[in-house]
Design a protein around this motif. Sequence first.
Motif, mmCIF file in Angstrom:
data_model
loop_
_atom_site.group_PDB
_atom_site.id
_atom_site.type_symbol
_atom_site.label_atom_id
_atom_site.label_comp_id
_atom_site.label_asym_id
_atom_site.label_seq_id
_atom_site.Cartn_x
_atom_site.Cartn_y
_atom_site.Cartn_z
ATOM 1 N N PHE A 210 0.799 -1.217 0.000
ATOM 2 C CA PHE A 210 0.000 0.000 0.000
ATOM 3 C C PHE A 210 0.836 1.273 0.000
ATOM 4 C CE2 PHE A 210 -2.801 -3.166 2.107
ATOM 5 C CZ PHE A 210 -3.838 -3.155 1.180
ATOM 6 N N GLY A 211 2.095 1.206 0.484
ATOM 7 C CA GLY A 211 2.911 2.405 0.591
ATOM 8 C C GLY A 211 3.200 3.098 -0.730
ATOM 9 N N PRO A 212 3.854 2.429 -1.682
ATOM 10 C CA PRO A 212 4.204 3.107 -2.940
ATOM 11 C C PRO A 212 2.995 3.566 -3.750
ATOM 12 C CG PRO A 212 5.523 1.122 -2.630
ATOM 13 C CD PRO A 212 4.444 1.091 -1.586
ATOM 14 N N THR A 213 1.875 2.860 -3.642
ATOM 15 C CA THR A 213 0.693 3.225 -4.419
ATOM 16 C C THR A 213 -0.117 4.321 -3.739
ATOM 17 O OG1 THR A 213 -0.716 1.555 -3.362
ATOM 18 C CG2 THR A 213 0.538 0.888 -5.311
ATOM 19 N N GLY A 214 -0.008 4.416 -2.402
ATOM 20 C CA GLY A 214 -0.784 5.406 -1.678
ATOM 21 C C GLY A 214 -2.223 4.989 -1.460
ATOM 22 N N ILE A 215 -2.583 3.784 -1.864
ATOM 23 C CA ILE A 215 -3.955 3.300 -1.685
ATOM 24 C C ILE A 215 -4.037 2.543 -0.360
ATOM 25 C CG2 ILE A 215 -5.788 1.855 -2.607
ATOM 26 C CD1 ILE A 215 -4.618 2.275 -5.379
ATOM 27 N N THR A 216 -4.935 2.961 0.510
ATOM 28 C CA THR A 216 -5.097 2.328 1.806
ATOM 29 C C THR A 216 -6.125 1.206 1.712
ATOM 30 O OG1 THR A 216 -6.882 3.806 2.498
ATOM 31 C CG2 THR A 216 -4.620 4.546 2.893
ATOM 32 N N PRO A 217 -6.201 0.325 2.735
ATOM 33 C CA PRO A 217 -7.203 -0.749 2.721
ATOM 34 C C PRO A 217 -8.631 -0.235 2.620
ATOM 35 C CG PRO A 217 -5.512 -1.223 4.350
ATOM 36 C CD PRO A 217 -5.262 0.173 3.849
ATOM 37 N N THR A 218 -8.884 1.021 3.019
ATOM 38 C CA THR A 218 -10.234 1.590 2.938
ATOM 39 C C THR A 218 -10.533 2.163 1.562
ATOM 40 O OG1 THR A 218 -9.460 3.757 3.702
ATOM 41 C CG2 THR A 218 -10.164 2.175 5.388
ATOM 42 N N GLY A 219 -9.533 2.144 0.667
ATOM 43 C CA GLY A 219 -9.729 2.690 -0.673
ATOM 44 C C GLY A 219 -9.337 4.138 -0.797
ATOM 45 N N GLU A 220 -8.978 4.758 0.326
ATOM 46 C CA GLU A 220 -8.575 6.157 0.317
ATOM 47 C C GLU A 220 -7.174 6.291 -0.269
ATOM 48 O OE1 GLU A 220 -8.415 9.857 3.550
ATOM 49 O OE2 GLU A 220 -8.466 7.766 4.208
ATOM 50 N N ASN A 221 -6.954 7.305 -1.080
ATOM 51 C CA ASN A 221 -5.649 7.520 -1.706
ATOM 52 C C ASN A 221 -4.903 8.615 -0.950
ATOM 53 O OD1 ASN A 221 -3.469 7.978 -3.476
ATOM 54 N ND2 ASN A 221 -4.689 7.248 -5.194
ATOM 55 N N VAL A 222 -3.842 8.227 -0.253
ATOM 56 C CA VAL A 222 -3.070 9.178 0.537
ATOM 57 C C VAL A 222 -1.581 8.945 0.288
ATOM 58 C CG1 VAL A 222 -4.818 9.340 2.354
ATOM 59 C CG2 VAL A 222 -3.008 7.627 2.532
ATOM 60 N N SER A 223 -0.776 9.926 0.695
ATOM 61 C CA SER A 223 0.668 9.790 0.596
ATOM 62 C C SER A 223 1.168 9.079 1.851
ATOM 63 C CB SER A 223 1.321 11.175 0.467
ATOM 64 O OG SER A 223 2.728 11.052 0.415
ATOM 65 N N VAL A 224 1.754 7.903 1.684
ATOM 66 C CA VAL A 224 2.200 7.084 2.813
ATOM 67 C C VAL A 224 3.720 7.045 2.837
ATOM 68 C CG1 VAL A 224 2.146 4.802 3.879
ATOM 69 C CG2 VAL A 224 0.125 5.662 2.669
ATOM 70 N N ALA A 225 4.300 7.468 3.949
ATOM 71 C CA ALA A 225 5.760 7.440 4.093
ATOM 72 C C ALA A 225 6.188 6.043 4.548
ATOM 73 C CB ALA A 225 6.208 8.504 5.093
ATOM 74 N N TRP A 226 6.060 5.087 3.633
ATOM 75 C CA TRP A 226 6.320 3.692 4.000
ATOM 76 C C TRP A 226 7.783 3.470 4.365
ATOM 77 C CZ3 TRP A 226 9.860 1.007 1.073
ATOM 78 C CH2 TRP A 226 10.200 1.544 -0.168
ATOM 79 N N GLU A 227 8.682 4.288 3.805
ATOM 80 C CA GLU A 227 10.099 4.137 4.144
ATOM 81 C C GLU A 227 10.341 4.437 5.623
ATOM 82 O OE1 GLU A 227 9.904 6.215 0.003
ATOM 83 O OE2 GLU A 227 8.830 6.259 1.930
ATOM 84 N N ALA A 228 9.650 5.463 6.130
ATOM 85 C CA ALA A 228 9.772 5.796 7.554
ATOM 86 C C ALA A 228 9.172 4.691 8.410
ATOM 87 C CB ALA A 228 9.079 7.133 7.840
ATOM 88 N N HIS A 229 8.052 4.129 7.979
ATOM 89 C CA HIS A 229 7.439 3.013 8.705
ATOM 90 C C HIS A 229 8.427 1.847 8.798
ATOM 91 C CE1 HIS A 229 3.103 4.345 7.435
ATOM 92 N NE2 HIS A 229 3.785 5.299 8.045
ATOM 93 N N LEU A 230 9.033 1.520 7.664
ATOM 94 C CA LEU A 230 9.961 0.392 7.616
ATOM 95 C C LEU A 230 11.167 0.650 8.511
ATOM 96 C CD1 LEU A 230 10.746 -2.331 6.363
ATOM 97 C CD2 LEU A 230 11.811 -1.064 4.484
ATOM 98 N N GLY A 231 11.734 1.862 8.444
ATOM 99 C CA GLY A 231 12.888 2.185 9.273
ATOM 100 C C GLY A 231 12.565 2.115 10.748
ATOM 101 N N GLY A 232 11.397 2.635 11.133
ATOM 102 C CA GLY A 232 11.000 2.580 12.534
ATOM 103 C C GLY A 232 10.795 1.160 13.018
ATOM 104 N N PHE A 233 10.141 0.341 12.205
ATOM 105 C CA PHE A 233 9.876 -1.044 12.595
ATOM 106 C C PHE A 233 11.177 -1.826 12.771
ATOM 107 C CE2 PHE A 233 9.052 -5.518 11.691
ATOM 108 C CZ PHE A 233 7.977 -5.783 12.526
ATOM 109 N N LEU A 234 12.084 -1.708 11.812
ATOM 110 C CA LEU A 234 13.361 -2.435 11.903
ATOM 111 C C LEU A 234 14.184 -1.945 13.088
ATOM 112 C CD1 LEU A 234 14.352 -2.666 8.125
ATOM 113 C CD2 LEU A 234 13.356 -4.454 9.575
ATOM 114 N N ALA A 235 14.134 -0.645 13.360
ATOM 115 C CA ALA A 235 14.842 -0.119 14.527
ATOM 116 C C ALA A 235 14.279 -0.726 15.800
ATOM 117 C CB ALA A 235 14.723 1.403 14.574
ATOM 118 N N GLY A 236 12.953 -0.801 15.891
ATOM 119 C CA GLY A 236 12.333 -1.396 17.068
ATOM 120 C C GLY A 236 12.658 -2.856 17.221
ATOM 121 N N LEU A 237 12.640 -3.587 16.111
ATOM 122 C CA LEU A 237 12.894 -5.021 16.154
ATOM 123 C C LEU A 237 14.333 -5.326 16.549
ATOM 124 C CD1 LEU A 237 11.775 -7.886 15.570
ATOM 125 C CD2 LEU A 237 12.549 -7.594 13.207
#
Length: 269
Positions: A210-237
């Motif tokens: 969903f990150g690169p496309t910006g399409i959320t599970p609800t069908g809403e089209n938004v800008s998603v900073a998936w790279e930040a999500h990934l970096g935060g998750f890996l840092a936490g793990l």
Amino acid sequence: MTIPPEVYARRTNPPAFNVPGVVLALVVAVLVIYGVVSNLSDAAQSEIIVLFGLFPGRFTGVPGHPDLVFPGGFAGELFSLISYTFLHGSWTHVIVNSVWLLAFGSPVARRIGTLRFLLFYFACGIVGALLHVWLNAGSLVPVIGASAAISGMMGGAARFVFLADGPLGGLGGAAYSSSAPRAQASIGRALTDRRVLIFAGVWIGLNFLFGPTGITPTGENVSVAWEAHLGGFLAGLFFFGLFDPYRTSPSGGPGNVGYGEWSGRNKLP
């Protein structure tokens, strides 16, 4: 001394709603900040985002605009790595993040305490921000929201919630007890646990989907900073262990507890 049954029940059955104060404070902070900012003029909101939002171009420079200067200078670069986590783009954005923070921040805060939790939370937000900056060098698209830091809480929680003494330990066939000696949440143990790998794989997969496309599970089209999500998750793990020191009980037994609690002969609360 034998612990009375009613005291034992009180120790092993925590309240259903037991949100740590530090998590509740963060939730209130992001809700109040968005409530205030959303009622300002468009011009004032833009000024706040420019000053406190995360702009990759602030750190890397913007190609074709060598004279572009962001307010705050070097100090602005530093505090924007944290301040961006307090800003949100809509009520849906801030409410969804608040729910995820309550769900994953609460077990982490209960395990490592207030100070370590705050350090861990913002460290994950910073790592997520830096990965986003690195992968989007020169961008003038701002990043706002607590998602990267909350993703770090998800990664950190994955290190211990599936252990025998963790909230989801029962999924492995072990009976959960809040008074059990605390098991070591090592990264090696986490990366060899099928449940952790499935959890991480599903979460990372959803971000790539969903990150690169910006399409959320609800069908809403938004800008998603998936790279930040990934970096935060890996840092936490991977870095959770730095904030969760493993200590042997005074008796030499396993876990971060005293001998009395481990053996059942502890002082009454």
